[in-house]
Design a protein around this motif. Structure first.
Motif, short mmCIF file in Angstrom:
data_model
loop_
_atom_site.label_atom_id
_atom_site.label_comp_id
_atom_site.label_asym_id
_atom_site.label_seq_id
_atom_site.Cartn_x
_atom_site.Cartn_y
_atom_site.Cartn_z
N MET A 181 -17.52 2.76 14.57
CA MET A 181 -16.53 3.70 15.08
C MET A 181 -15.92 3.18 16.38
O MET A 181 -14.71 3.31 16.61
CB MET A 181 -17.16 5.08 15.28
N LYS A 182 -16.74 2.59 17.23
CA LYS A 182 -16.22 1.99 18.46
C LYS A 182 -15.32 0.80 18.16
O LYS A 182 -14.26 0.63 18.78
CB LYS A 182 -17.37 1.56 19.37
N GLN A 183 -15.74 -0.03 17.22
CA GLN A 183 -14.90 -1.16 16.82
C GLN A 183 -13.54 -0.69 16.34
O GLN A 183 -12.53 -1.35 16.57
CB GLN A 183 -15.60 -1.97 15.72
N GLY A 184 -13.52 0.44 15.64
CA GLY A 184 -12.27 0.97 15.13
C GLY A 184 -11.45 1.73 16.15
O GLY A 184 -10.37 2.22 15.82
N GLY A 197 -8.90 -4.76 4.29
CA GLY A 197 -8.46 -4.48 5.66
C GLY A 197 -8.59 -3.03 6.05
O GLY A 197 -8.26 -2.66 7.19
N ALA A 198 -9.07 -2.17 5.14
CA ALA A 198 -9.28 -0.76 5.47
C ALA A 198 -10.52 -0.25 4.74
O ALA A 198 -10.54 0.84 4.19
CB ALA A 198 -8.05 0.07 5.09
N GLN A 199 -11.58 -1.05 4.78
CA GLN A 199 -12.76 -0.75 3.98
C GLN A 199 -13.85 -0.01 4.73
O GLN A 199 -14.82 0.45 4.13
CB GLN A 199 -13.29 -2.05 3.36
N ASP A 200 -13.70 0.12 6.04
CA ASP A 200 -14.57 1.00 6.80
C ASP A 200 -13.89 1.33 8.12
O ASP A 200 -12.82 0.81 8.44
CB ASP A 200 -15.99 0.42 6.99
N VAL A 201 -14.53 2.19 8.90
CA VAL A 201 -13.89 2.74 10.09
C VAL A 201 -13.63 1.68 11.16
O VAL A 201 -12.75 1.85 12.01
CB VAL A 201 -14.76 3.90 10.64
N SER A 202 -14.34 0.57 11.13
CA SER A 202 -14.12 -0.49 12.12
C SER A 202 -12.75 -1.14 11.99
O SER A 202 -12.26 -1.79 12.92
CB SER A 202 -15.20 -1.56 12.00
N MET A 203 -12.10 -0.98 10.83
CA MET A 203 -10.87 -1.70 10.54
C MET A 203 -9.60 -0.91 10.86
O MET A 203 -8.49 -1.36 10.55
CB MET A 203 -10.86 -2.12 9.07
N LEU A 204 -9.72 0.23 11.50
CA LEU A 204 -8.54 1.04 11.78
C LEU A 204 -7.46 0.32 12.58
O LEU A 204 -6.27 0.60 12.39
CB LEU A 204 -8.96 2.34 12.48
N PRO A 205 -7.79 -0.61 13.49
CA PRO A 205 -6.71 -1.31 14.19
C PRO A 205 -5.75 -2.06 13.27
O PRO A 205 -4.59 -2.28 13.62
CB PRO A 205 -7.45 -2.28 15.11
N ASN A 206 -6.23 -2.44 12.08
CA ASN A 206 -5.34 -3.11 11.13
C ASN A 206 -4.16 -2.22 10.73
O ASN A 206 -3.07 -2.71 10.44
CB ASN A 206 -6.11 -3.52 9.88
N ILE A 207 -4.38 -0.92 10.70
CA ILE A 207 -3.31 0.01 10.34
C ILE A 207 -2.25 0.02 11.42
O ILE A 207 -1.04 0.00 11.15
CB ILE A 207 -3.88 1.41 10.07
N THR A 208 -2.69 0.03 12.68
CA THR A 208 -1.73 -0.02 13.79
C THR A 208 -0.90 -1.30 13.72
O THR A 208 0.33 -1.28 13.90
CB THR A 208 -2.48 0.07 15.13
N TYR A 209 -1.54 -2.40 13.42
CA TYR A 209 -0.83 -3.68 13.29
C TYR A 209 0.20 -3.62 12.16
O TYR A 209 1.36 -4.04 12.33
CB TYR A 209 -1.85 -4.78 13.02
N GLU A 210 -0.20 -3.09 11.01
CA GLU A 210 0.72 -3.01 9.88
C GLU A 210 1.91 -2.09 10.18
O GLU A 210 3.04 -2.37 9.77
CB GLU A 210 -0.03 -2.52 8.64
N LEU A 211 1.65 -1.00 10.87
CA LEU A 211 2.75 -0.09 11.23
C LEU A 211 3.72 -0.77 12.18
O LEU A 211 4.95 -0.59 12.07
CB LEU A 211 2.19 1.19 11.85
N LEU A 212 3.21 -1.55 13.12
CA LEU A 212 4.09 -2.32 13.99
C LEU A 212 4.94 -3.29 13.19
O LEU A 212 6.15 -3.45 13.44
CB LEU A 212 3.27 -3.10 15.02
#
Length: 420
Positions: free
Chosen positions: A77-80, A360-375
Protein backbone atom coordinates in the motif's frame (compact mmCIF):
# COMPACT_ATOMS: atom_id res chain seq x y z
CA UNK A 1 16.81 2.59 10.23
CA UNK A 2 13.46 4.33 10.61
CA UNK A 3 12.39 6.22 7.47
CA UNK A 4 9.79 8.98 7.65
CA UNK A 5 6.68 7.84 5.78
CA UNK A 6 6.81 10.60 3.13
CA UNK A 7 10.51 9.98 2.48
CA UNK A 8 9.94 6.25 2.45
CA UNK A 9 7.01 6.64 0.07
CA UNK A 10 9.15 8.58 -2.37
CA UNK A 11 11.85 5.92 -2.11
CA UNK A 12 9.36 3.17 -2.86
CA UNK A 13 7.78 5.06 -5.74
CA UNK A 14 11.16 5.93 -7.21
CA UNK A 15 12.17 2.28 -7.27
CA UNK A 16 9.09 0.99 -9.07
CA UNK A 17 10.94 0.47 -12.34
CA UNK A 18 10.19 -3.23 -12.67
CA UNK A 19 6.52 -2.66 -11.97
CA UNK A 20 6.13 0.18 -14.41
CA UNK A 21 7.86 -1.50 -17.33
CA UNK A 22 4.82 -3.74 -17.78
CA UNK A 23 2.64 -0.63 -17.96
CA UNK A 24 4.61 0.97 -20.78
CA UNK A 25 7.80 -0.02 -22.54
CA UNK A 26 10.03 1.78 -23.21
CA UNK A 27 9.12 4.18 -20.43
CA UNK A 28 9.55 7.94 -20.73
CA UNK A 29 11.69 8.54 -17.64
CA UNK A 30 10.95 12.26 -17.45
CA UNK A 31 7.20 11.60 -17.61
CA UNK A 32 7.57 8.82 -15.03
CA UNK A 33 9.22 11.18 -12.57
CA UNK A 34 6.43 13.69 -13.17
CA UNK A 35 3.88 10.94 -12.52
CA UNK A 36 5.59 10.03 -9.25
CA UNK A 37 5.56 13.66 -8.13
CA UNK A 38 1.83 14.01 -8.91
CA UNK A 39 1.05 10.70 -7.25
CA UNK A 40 2.97 11.70 -4.13
CA UNK A 41 1.00 14.94 -3.80
CA UNK A 42 -2.38 13.36 -4.52
CA UNK A 43 -4.88 11.74 -2.20
CA UNK A 44 -5.14 8.20 -3.60
CA UNK A 45 -8.24 6.19 -2.65
CA UNK A 46 -9.17 2.61 -3.50
CA UNK A 47 -12.80 1.93 -2.62
CA UNK A 48 -12.76 -1.87 -2.69
CA UNK A 49 -10.24 -4.44 -1.44
CA UNK A 50 -11.18 -7.96 -0.30
CA UNK A 51 -8.04 -8.68 1.73
CA UNK A 52 -10.37 -8.43 4.75
CA UNK A 53 -11.36 -12.05 4.07
CA UNK A 54 -7.95 -13.61 4.89
CA UNK A 55 -7.55 -11.04 7.68
CA UNK A 56 -10.74 -12.47 9.21
CA UNK A 57 -10.38 -16.16 8.34
CA UNK A 58 -6.66 -16.58 9.04
CA UNK A 59 -5.75 -13.52 11.14
CA UNK A 60 -3.48 -12.37 8.31
CA UNK A 61 -1.33 -9.53 9.60
CA UNK A 62 -0.96 -6.81 6.95
CA UNK A 63 2.67 -6.26 7.97
CA UNK A 64 3.61 -9.69 6.72
CA UNK A 65 3.89 -11.32 3.33
CA UNK A 66 0.40 -11.82 1.89
CA UNK A 67 -0.68 -15.47 2.00
CA UNK A 68 -1.13 -17.00 -1.45
CA UNK A 69 -3.05 -16.05 -3.51
CA UNK A 70 -3.65 -12.63 -1.90
CA UNK A 71 -1.49 -9.60 -2.65
CA UNK A 72 -2.23 -6.73 -0.26
CA UNK A 73 0.11 -5.61 2.53
CA UNK A 74 1.07 -2.38 4.28
CA UNK A 75 4.36 -2.35 2.38
CA UNK A 76 2.56 -2.64 -0.96
CA UNK A 77 0.00 0.00 0.00
CA UNK A 78 2.89 2.36 0.74
CA UNK A 79 4.57 1.44 -2.53
CA UNK A 80 1.33 2.32 -4.30
CA UNK A 81 1.16 5.71 -2.59
CA UNK A 82 -2.24 4.80 -1.14
CA UNK A 83 -3.93 7.33 1.15
CA UNK A 84 -7.14 5.42 1.93
CA UNK A 85 -8.31 1.84 1.56
CA UNK A 86 -11.86 0.63 1.94
CA UNK A 87 -11.70 -2.86 3.42
CA UNK A 88 -14.59 -4.87 2.01
CA UNK A 89 -16.86 -6.67 4.46
CA UNK A 90 -17.92 -9.30 1.92
CA UNK A 91 -20.80 -11.49 3.11
CA UNK A 92 -21.28 -14.63 1.04
CA UNK A 93 -24.78 -15.82 0.07
CA UNK A 94 -24.06 -18.97 2.12
CA UNK A 95 -24.81 -16.94 5.25
CA UNK A 96 -28.27 -16.11 3.94
CA UNK A 97 -29.12 -19.80 3.71
CA UNK A 98 -27.37 -20.93 6.89
CA UNK A 99 -27.58 -17.85 9.11
CA UNK A 100 -24.92 -15.66 10.66
CA UNK A 101 -24.65 -12.84 8.12
CA UNK A 102 -24.56 -10.12 10.79
CA UNK A 103 -22.11 -12.05 12.95
CA UNK A 104 -19.82 -12.55 9.96
CA UNK A 105 -19.95 -8.81 9.33
CA UNK A 106 -19.01 -8.11 12.95
CA UNK A 107 -16.09 -10.55 12.73
CA UNK A 108 -14.80 -8.73 9.63
CA UNK A 109 -15.17 -5.32 11.28
CA UNK A 110 -13.11 -6.61 14.19
CA UNK A 111 -10.35 -7.73 11.82
CA UNK A 112 -10.01 -4.17 10.51
CA UNK A 113 -9.83 -2.78 14.04
CA UNK A 114 -7.17 -5.39 14.86
CA UNK A 115 -5.07 -4.25 11.91
CA UNK A 116 -5.31 -0.58 12.88
CA UNK A 117 -4.46 -1.32 16.52
CA UNK A 118 -1.51 -3.51 15.52
CA UNK A 119 -0.04 -0.84 13.25
CA UNK A 120 -0.79 2.62 14.68
CA UNK A 121 2.21 4.16 12.94
CA UNK A 122 1.01 3.04 9.51
CA UNK A 123 -2.80 2.83 9.68
CA UNK A 124 -5.57 4.94 11.19
CA UNK A 125 -9.29 4.29 11.27
CA UNK A 126 -11.25 6.87 9.27
CA UNK A 127 -15.00 7.37 9.03
CA UNK A 128 -15.22 10.67 7.13
CA UNK A 129 -13.80 12.64 4.24
CA UNK A 130 -11.98 14.81 6.78
CA UNK A 131 -10.49 11.67 8.31
CA UNK A 132 -8.98 10.70 4.95
CA UNK A 133 -7.43 14.15 4.57
CA UNK A 134 -6.11 13.91 8.13
CA UNK A 135 -4.46 10.57 7.31
CA UNK A 136 -2.71 12.22 4.37
CA UNK A 137 -1.37 14.98 6.60
CA UNK A 138 -0.17 12.46 9.17
CA UNK A 139 1.49 10.26 6.52
CA UNK A 140 -0.70 7.29 7.39
CA UNK A 141 -3.09 5.08 5.44
CA UNK A 142 -6.76 5.61 6.28
CA UNK A 143 -8.59 2.34 6.90
CA UNK A 144 -12.31 2.49 6.08
CA UNK A 145 -14.98 -0.18 5.78
CA UNK A 146 -17.77 -0.97 3.33
CA UNK A 147 -20.27 -3.82 3.49
CA UNK A 148 -20.53 -5.90 0.31
CA UNK A 149 -23.96 -7.50 0.27
CA UNK A 150 -27.08 -6.01 1.85
CA UNK A 151 -27.94 -9.38 3.41
CA UNK A 152 -25.47 -8.35 6.13
CA UNK A 153 -28.12 -6.28 7.90
CA UNK A 154 -30.51 -9.27 8.09
CA UNK A 155 -33.43 -7.08 7.00
CA UNK A 156 -33.06 -4.81 10.04
CA UNK A 157 -32.50 -1.06 9.91
CA UNK A 158 -31.43 -1.25 13.54
CA UNK A 159 -28.55 -3.51 12.45
CA UNK A 160 -27.70 -1.01 9.70
CA UNK A 161 -27.43 1.73 12.32
CA UNK A 162 -25.17 -0.40 14.51
CA UNK A 163 -22.83 -1.08 11.60
CA UNK A 164 -22.69 2.67 10.97
CA UNK A 165 -21.78 3.20 14.66
CA UNK A 166 -18.92 0.75 14.23
CA UNK A 167 -17.54 2.76 11.31
CA UNK A 168 -19.04 1.23 8.17
CA UNK A 169 -19.40 4.00 5.59
CA UNK A 170 -20.87 2.31 2.54
CA UNK A 171 -23.02 -0.68 1.78
CA UNK A 172 -23.30 -2.45 -1.56
CA UNK A 173 -27.05 -3.07 -1.72
CA UNK A 174 -26.61 -6.60 -3.06
CA UNK A 175 -23.87 -8.97 -4.01
CA UNK A 176 -24.49 -11.31 -6.98
CA UNK A 177 -27.47 -12.74 -5.10
CA UNK A 178 -30.85 -11.01 -5.02
CA UNK A 179 -31.85 -10.43 -1.40
CA UNK A 180 -35.25 -9.86 0.20
CA UNK A 181 -35.42 -6.22 -0.87
CA UNK A 182 -33.19 -5.62 -3.91
CA UNK A 183 -32.42 -7.35 -7.21
CA UNK A 184 -28.83 -8.17 -8.07
CA UNK A 185 -27.26 -7.79 -11.52
CA UNK A 186 -26.57 -11.51 -11.71
CA UNK A 187 -29.34 -12.74 -9.44
CA UNK A 188 -33.02 -13.36 -10.03
CA UNK A 189 -34.96 -10.20 -10.84
CA UNK A 190 -37.85 -10.92 -8.51
CA UNK A 191 -38.54 -7.39 -7.22
CA UNK A 192 -37.98 -5.38 -10.40
CA UNK A 193 -35.63 -3.12 -8.49
CA UNK A 194 -36.03 -2.06 -4.87
CA UNK A 195 -38.96 -3.11 -2.71
CA UNK A 196 -40.53 -0.56 -0.37
CA UNK A 197 -38.24 -1.83 2.36
CA UNK A 198 -35.29 -1.46 -0.01
CA UNK A 199 -36.22 2.16 -0.59
CA UNK A 200 -36.37 2.62 3.18
CA UNK A 201 -32.83 1.20 3.40
CA UNK A 202 -31.62 3.85 0.95
CA UNK A 203 -33.37 6.63 2.85
CA UNK A 204 -31.89 5.42 6.13
CA UNK A 205 -28.41 5.27 4.62
CA UNK A 206 -28.86 8.86 3.47
CA UNK A 207 -29.91 9.87 6.96
CA UNK A 208 -26.88 8.19 8.51
CA UNK A 209 -24.36 9.42 5.97
CA UNK A 210 -23.60 5.91 4.73
CA UNK A 211 -22.87 5.87 1.00
CA UNK A 212 -25.28 3.88 -1.18
CA UNK A 213 -23.18 1.54 -3.36
CA UNK A 214 -24.78 0.28 -6.57
CA UNK A 215 -22.05 -2.09 -7.75
CA UNK A 216 -23.53 -5.60 -8.14
CA UNK A 217 -27.15 -4.39 -8.37
CA UNK A 218 -29.49 -4.77 -11.34
CA UNK A 219 -30.18 -1.84 -13.64
CA UNK A 220 -33.68 -1.50 -12.17
CA UNK A 221 -32.30 -1.45 -8.63
CA UNK A 222 -29.74 1.16 -9.62
CA UNK A 223 -32.44 3.29 -11.22
CA UNK A 224 -34.63 3.02 -8.11
CA UNK A 225 -31.72 3.96 -5.84
CA UNK A 226 -31.09 7.04 -7.97
CA UNK A 227 -34.77 7.95 -7.74
CA UNK A 228 -34.82 7.64 -3.95
CA UNK A 229 -31.42 8.86 -2.80
CA UNK A 230 -31.05 12.44 -1.61
CA UNK A 231 -27.27 12.04 -1.52
CA UNK A 232 -24.82 11.18 -4.30
CA UNK A 233 -24.42 7.44 -4.83
CA UNK A 234 -21.30 5.45 -5.67
CA UNK A 235 -20.44 2.39 -7.68
CA UNK A 236 -17.42 1.28 -5.66
CA UNK A 237 -16.09 -1.31 -8.13
CA UNK A 238 -17.77 -1.26 -11.55
CA UNK A 239 -16.70 -0.42 -15.08
CA UNK A 240 -18.35 0.59 -18.38
CA UNK A 241 -20.72 -1.90 -20.01
CA UNK A 242 -20.20 -0.38 -23.45
CA UNK A 243 -16.58 -1.62 -23.38
CA UNK A 244 -17.21 -4.95 -21.64
CA UNK A 245 -20.76 -6.24 -21.89
CA UNK A 246 -21.32 -7.89 -18.52
CA UNK A 247 -24.20 -7.21 -16.09
CA UNK A 248 -21.78 -6.01 -13.40
CA UNK A 249 -20.80 -3.02 -15.52
CA UNK A 250 -22.88 0.13 -15.93
CA UNK A 251 -24.67 1.14 -19.15
CA UNK A 252 -24.38 4.65 -20.57
CA UNK A 253 -27.80 5.87 -19.47
CA UNK A 254 -27.07 5.00 -15.85
CA UNK A 255 -23.55 6.44 -16.07
CA UNK A 256 -25.20 9.72 -17.03
CA UNK A 257 -27.77 9.42 -14.24
CA UNK A 258 -25.06 8.82 -11.66
CA UNK A 259 -23.31 11.95 -12.91
CA UNK A 260 -26.53 13.96 -12.70
CA UNK A 261 -26.99 12.63 -9.15
CA UNK A 262 -23.51 13.94 -8.33
CA UNK A 263 -22.12 10.46 -7.74
CA UNK A 264 -18.98 8.65 -8.84
CA UNK A 265 -18.10 5.41 -10.65
CA UNK A 266 -14.99 3.74 -9.20
CA UNK A 267 -13.49 1.67 -12.02
CA UNK A 268 -12.97 -2.05 -11.36
CA UNK A 269 -9.61 -3.50 -12.49
CA UNK A 270 -10.74 -7.13 -12.90
CA UNK A 271 -9.83 -8.25 -16.42
CA UNK A 272 -13.19 -9.89 -17.12
CA UNK A 273 -14.95 -6.59 -16.49
CA UNK A 274 -12.49 -4.73 -18.69
CA UNK A 275 -12.62 -6.89 -21.82
CA UNK A 276 -15.02 -9.82 -21.65
CA UNK A 277 -14.71 -10.43 -25.40
CA UNK A 278 -11.06 -11.39 -24.87
CA UNK A 279 -11.11 -12.75 -21.34
CA UNK A 280 -14.46 -14.58 -21.42
CA UNK A 281 -13.36 -17.36 -23.82
CA UNK A 282 -10.05 -17.70 -21.96
CA UNK A 283 -11.89 -18.01 -18.65
CA UNK A 284 -14.30 -20.60 -20.05
CA UNK A 285 -11.39 -22.64 -21.42
CA UNK A 286 -9.68 -22.53 -18.02
CA UNK A 287 -12.91 -23.66 -16.34
CA UNK A 288 -13.17 -26.62 -18.68
CA UNK A 289 -9.53 -27.53 -18.11
CA UNK A 290 -9.87 -27.31 -14.31
CA UNK A 291 -13.35 -28.80 -14.00
CA UNK A 292 -12.31 -31.97 -12.17
CA UNK A 293 -10.24 -30.00 -9.68
CA UNK A 294 -13.08 -27.52 -9.10
CA UNK A 295 -15.54 -30.38 -8.59
CA UNK A 296 -13.22 -31.94 -6.03
CA UNK A 297 -12.92 -28.66 -4.13
CA UNK A 298 -16.69 -28.16 -4.20
CA UNK A 299 -17.21 -31.57 -2.66
CA UNK A 300 -14.41 -31.31 -0.10
CA UNK A 301 -15.43 -27.89 1.20
CA UNK A 302 -19.18 -27.96 0.58
CA UNK A 303 -19.84 -27.01 4.21
CA UNK A 304 -17.03 -24.46 4.49
CA UNK A 305 -17.68 -21.55 2.12
CA UNK A 306 -14.67 -19.55 3.25
CA UNK A 307 -12.15 -22.33 2.68
CA UNK A 308 -13.81 -23.27 -0.61
CA UNK A 309 -13.43 -19.71 -1.88
CA UNK A 310 -9.79 -19.53 -0.76
CA UNK A 311 -8.86 -22.82 -2.39
CA UNK A 312 -10.71 -21.82 -5.58
CA UNK A 313 -8.76 -18.55 -5.66
CA UNK A 314 -5.52 -20.47 -5.23
CA UNK A 315 -6.45 -22.67 -8.18
CA UNK A 316 -7.14 -19.64 -10.38
CA UNK A 317 -3.94 -17.91 -9.25
CA UNK A 318 -1.94 -21.02 -10.13
CA UNK A 319 -3.53 -20.99 -13.59
CA UNK A 320 -3.51 -17.30 -14.54
CA UNK A 321 -4.97 -15.95 -17.75
CA UNK A 322 -2.75 -13.95 -20.11
CA UNK A 323 -2.78 -10.43 -18.63
CA UNK A 324 -4.49 -7.67 -20.56
CA UNK A 325 -2.51 -4.53 -21.37
CA UNK A 326 -2.96 -1.71 -18.89
CA UNK A 327 -4.46 0.37 -21.69
CA UNK A 328 -7.70 -1.64 -21.34
CA UNK A 329 -8.16 -0.28 -17.83
CA UNK A 330 -7.37 3.28 -18.87
CA UNK A 331 -9.89 2.91 -21.73
CA UNK A 332 -12.66 2.49 -19.14
CA UNK A 333 -11.56 5.62 -17.28
CA UNK A 334 -11.47 7.52 -20.58
CA UNK A 335 -14.91 6.24 -21.56
CA UNK A 336 -16.56 7.16 -18.27
CA UNK A 337 -14.98 10.62 -18.44
CA UNK A 338 -16.48 10.98 -21.92
CA UNK A 339 -19.98 9.82 -20.91
CA UNK A 340 -20.29 10.99 -17.29
CA UNK A 341 -17.62 13.68 -17.01
CA UNK A 342 -14.26 14.10 -15.31
CA UNK A 343 -15.88 14.70 -11.91
CA UNK A 344 -17.51 11.27 -11.80
CA UNK A 345 -14.80 8.63 -12.08
CA UNK A 346 -12.38 7.07 -9.59
CA UNK A 347 -10.62 3.82 -8.67
CA UNK A 348 -12.17 0.72 -7.04
CA UNK A 349 -9.72 -1.99 -7.96
CA UNK A 350 -11.29 -5.13 -6.40
CA UNK A 351 -7.86 -6.44 -5.44
CA UNK A 352 -7.98 -9.80 -3.65
CA UNK A 353 -11.56 -10.24 -4.79
CA UNK A 354 -10.39 -11.61 -8.13
CA UNK A 355 -7.17 -13.10 -9.46
CA UNK A 356 -6.80 -11.78 -13.02
CA UNK A 357 -5.78 -8.15 -13.55
CA UNK A 358 -4.03 -6.20 -16.32
CA UNK A 359 -0.26 -6.05 -16.56
CA UNK A 360 0.95 -3.13 -14.49
CA UNK A 361 -2.15 -3.11 -12.27
CA UNK A 362 -1.95 -6.48 -10.56
CA UNK A 363 -1.77 -5.28 -6.97
CA UNK A 364 -2.01 -2.11 -4.93
CA UNK A 365 1.73 -1.36 -5.22
CA UNK A 366 1.28 -0.61 -8.93
CA UNK A 367 -1.12 2.32 -8.66
CA UNK A 368 1.52 4.86 -9.82
CA UNK A 369 1.39 3.18 -13.23
CA UNK A 370 -2.15 4.51 -13.63
CA UNK A 371 -1.00 8.07 -12.98
CA UNK A 372 1.72 7.61 -15.59
CA UNK A 373 -0.73 6.25 -18.16
CA UNK A 374 -3.16 9.11 -17.54
CA UNK A 375 -0.36 11.61 -18.10
CA UNK A 376 0.48 9.86 -21.35
CA UNK A 377 -3.10 10.34 -22.48
CA UNK A 378 -2.95 14.05 -21.80
CA UNK A 379 -4.76 14.36 -18.47
CA UNK A 380 -3.79 17.37 -16.38
CA UNK A 381 -2.57 17.04 -12.80
CA UNK A 382 -5.85 18.52 -11.57
CA UNK A 383 -7.89 15.93 -13.42
CA UNK A 384 -5.60 13.06 -12.40
CA UNK A 385 -5.98 14.05 -8.76
CA UNK A 386 -9.75 14.02 -9.22
CA UNK A 387 -9.60 10.45 -10.54
CA UNK A 388 -7.18 9.27 -7.87
CA UNK A 389 -9.31 10.45 -4.97
CA UNK A 390 -10.76 13.95 -5.02
CA UNK A 391 -13.95 12.93 -6.83
CA UNK A 392 -14.71 10.33 -4.19
CA UNK A 393 -13.90 12.76 -1.38
CA UNK A 394 -16.38 15.25 -2.82
CA UNK A 395 -19.14 12.62 -2.89
CA UNK A 396 -18.28 11.41 0.62
CA UNK A 397 -18.39 14.94 2.02
CA UNK A 398 -21.70 15.67 0.30
CA UNK A 399 -23.25 12.52 1.78
CA UNK A 400 -22.14 13.73 5.19
CA UNK A 401 -23.76 17.12 4.60
CA UNK A 402 -27.03 15.47 3.57
CA UNK A 403 -26.97 13.36 6.73
CA UNK A 404 -26.34 16.43 8.88
CA UNK A 405 -29.34 18.12 7.32
CA UNK A 406 -31.63 15.11 7.70
CA UNK A 407 -31.01 14.12 11.31
CA UNK A 408 -29.04 14.72 14.50
CA UNK A 409 -29.58 11.24 16.00
CA UNK A 410 -28.40 7.86 14.76
CA UNK A 411 -31.18 5.75 16.27
CA UNK A 412 -33.63 8.24 17.76
CA UNK A 413 -34.82 9.42 14.35
CA UNK A 414 -34.42 6.05 12.64
CA UNK A 415 -37.09 3.99 10.95
CA UNK A 416 -38.20 0.79 12.65
CA UNK A 417 -39.45 -0.79 9.43
CA UNK A 418 -38.20 -4.34 9.02
CA UNK A 419 -38.90 -7.58 7.21
CA UNK A 420 -39.89 -10.38 9.57
Amino acid sequence: MKIHFATGLFFFLSTMSALSVSAQSPRDEKLWQKALAIHRRAIVIDTHNDVTTPMTNDDYDLSGTPPAPYRTSIKRMKQGGLTAEFFSLYIRPWYVEHGGAARRTLDMIDSVYRAVERHPNDLMLATSAAGIRRAKRQHKIAALMGIEGGQAIENSLSALREFHRLGVRYMTLTWNNTNDWADAARGEHTHHGLTEFGKEVVREMNRLGMLVDVSHVSDETMSDALDVSKAPIVATHSSARALSNVPRNIPDDLLRRIAKNGGVIQVNFYSYFLDVATVGPQDEARDRRLKSQRDALNEKYKNDPERLAEESDKLDAANPLPPLPLSKLIDHIDYIVKVAGIDHVGLGADFDGAMDFPAGAQDVSMLPNITYELLQRGYSEKDIRKILGENFLRVFAQAERVAHRLSKNISGDGSLRRIK
